[in-house]
Enzyme design. Structure first.
Site, short mmCIF file in Angstrom:
data_model
loop_
_atom_site.label_atom_id
_atom_site.label_comp_id
_atom_site.label_asym_id
_atom_site.label_seq_id
_atom_site.Cartn_x
_atom_site.Cartn_y
_atom_site.Cartn_z
N ASP A 174 23.35 -46.41 26.42
CA ASP A 174 22.28 -47.05 25.64
C ASP A 174 21.18 -46.00 25.57
O ASP A 174 20.71 -45.51 26.61
CB ASP A 174 21.81 -48.29 26.40
CG ASP A 174 20.70 -49.03 25.67
OD1 ASP A 174 19.94 -48.40 24.92
OD2 ASP A 174 20.60 -50.25 25.88
N ILE A 175 20.77 -45.64 24.38
CA ILE A 175 19.81 -44.54 24.24
C ILE A 175 18.46 -44.87 24.89
O ILE A 175 17.74 -43.97 25.33
CB ILE A 175 19.64 -44.12 22.76
CG1 ILE A 175 19.07 -42.71 22.67
CG2 ILE A 175 18.80 -45.12 21.96
CD1 ILE A 175 19.26 -42.04 21.34
N TYR B 264 23.86 -48.99 8.30
CA TYR B 264 23.90 -48.16 7.09
C TYR B 264 25.32 -47.71 6.70
O TYR B 264 25.48 -47.02 5.68
CB TYR B 264 22.96 -46.95 7.24
CG TYR B 264 21.50 -47.28 7.04
CD1 TYR B 264 21.07 -48.58 6.73
CD2 TYR B 264 20.51 -46.29 7.14
CE1 TYR B 264 19.73 -48.88 6.54
CE2 TYR B 264 19.16 -46.59 6.95
CZ TYR B 264 18.78 -47.88 6.66
OH TYR B 264 17.44 -48.16 6.46
N SER C 169 22.95 -43.68 11.12
CA SER C 169 23.53 -44.22 9.87
C SER C 169 24.88 -44.93 10.01
O SER C 169 25.38 -45.46 9.02
CB SER C 169 23.68 -43.14 8.77
OG SER C 169 22.44 -42.87 8.16
N THR C 170 25.47 -44.92 11.21
CA THR C 170 26.84 -45.45 11.31
C THR C 170 26.90 -46.92 11.71
O THR C 170 27.99 -47.46 11.94
CB THR C 170 27.70 -44.62 12.30
OG1 THR C 170 27.13 -44.75 13.61
CG2 THR C 170 27.74 -43.16 11.90
N GLY C 171 25.74 -47.58 11.80
CA GLY C 171 25.72 -49.02 12.08
C GLY C 171 25.44 -49.78 10.80
O GLY C 171 26.27 -49.79 9.88
N VAL D 143 19.62 -49.75 17.05
CA VAL D 143 18.86 -48.82 17.91
C VAL D 143 17.36 -49.07 17.74
O VAL D 143 16.60 -49.09 18.72
CB VAL D 143 19.12 -47.35 17.51
CG1 VAL D 143 18.40 -46.41 18.45
CG2 VAL D 143 20.59 -47.03 17.52
N ASP D 144 16.95 -49.24 16.51
CA ASP D 144 15.54 -49.44 16.18
C ASP D 144 14.98 -50.65 16.95
O ASP D 144 13.91 -50.57 17.59
CB ASP D 144 15.45 -49.68 14.66
CG ASP D 144 14.07 -49.44 14.09
OD1 ASP D 144 13.18 -49.02 14.85
OD2 ASP D 144 13.89 -49.67 12.87
N ASN E 247 14.22 -47.18 9.61
CA ASN E 247 14.24 -47.27 8.14
C ASN E 247 12.88 -46.79 7.63
O ASN E 247 11.96 -46.58 8.43
CB ASN E 247 14.58 -48.69 7.66
CG ASN E 247 13.58 -49.71 8.15
OD1 ASN E 247 12.39 -49.62 7.85
ND2 ASN E 247 14.04 -50.66 8.94
#
Ligand code: AR6
Length: 185
Positions: free
Chosen positions: A16-17, A133, A129-131, A39-40, A30
């Site tokens: 988890d970042i 997006y 971008s891989t979630g 993540v955001d 975004n």
């Protein structure tokens, strides 16, 4: 796994970042910079309101219409273990016909550049971008690793770059891509 590019180390880990202690972690934000899901959402909920306040200030001053895709800005890390958060905006996948590859590379590149400008030595990225997006992870992993490698070859202030992958599947994809790219040069 980990490997070297010049004097710098690239680490590919499952994490988890928001748990990472680094000079900066990167947020897959975004353009509005006001939070979101994925993540955001995790960064803002764990990092607390200070990060959002700083994002609002950036919107009010530098980017009133929103942060363009591929750009990056920096705030403090609030309550996170990381000292700073670098907020970048990856492209929304639209079939690959809208400059997505170039924009994804720019998101990594500009985040690294901002880290260097701020004299940061360690930085952790999620799989941008891989979630939500929808960028295909295999292609995204190649762009991410190539961008990081190319950047580290030309600039030597950053010592550690971490790719913090959230799932076993993504860890496997990024590991395979790295192995393939290391053997190339
Ligand atoms: N740590 C590391 N990786 C994570 C975490 C976490 N805590 N949570 C999710 N991931 P996404 P995007 C992975 O959707 O595609 C937001 O709503 C996740 O499994 O977070 O760039 C923003 O506000 C996936 O592999 O980012 C934007 O509107 C990767 O992180 C939009 O989503 C990216 O997924 C950005 O979409």
């Amino acid at each position: 796994m980990e490997f070297k590019v010049g004097n710098a180390t690239i680490q590919i880990i499952k994490s988890d970042i928001t748990d990472i202690e680094a000079d900066a972690i990167v947020n897959a934000a975004n353009s509005m910079l006001l939070g979101g899901a994925g993540v955001d959402g995790a960064i803002h909920s764990k990092g607390g309101p200070k990060i959002l306040e700083e994002c609002k200030k950036i919107r009010a001053t530098e980017w009133p219409d929103g942060l363009p895709t591929g750009n990056a800005v920096i705030t403090s890390g609030g309550n996170l273990k990381a000292k700073h958060v670098i907020h970048t905006v990856g492209p929304i996948w639209r079939g690959g016909f809208y400059n997505e590859a170039k924009l994804l590379r720019a998101a990594y590149w500009n985040s690294l550049k901002l880290a260097s400008t701020n004299n940061l030595r360690s930085i952790a990225f999620p799989s941008i971008s891989t979630g939500s997006y929808n960028y295909p992870t295999d292609e995204a992993s190649q762009i991410a690793i190539n961008a990081i490698k190319d950047y580290l070859k030309k600039e030597n202030k950053i010592e550690t770059v971490i790719l913090a992958l959230y799932s076993d599947k993504n860890l496997e994809i990024y590991t395979k891509t790295s192995q393939a790219l290391i053997t190339k040069n």
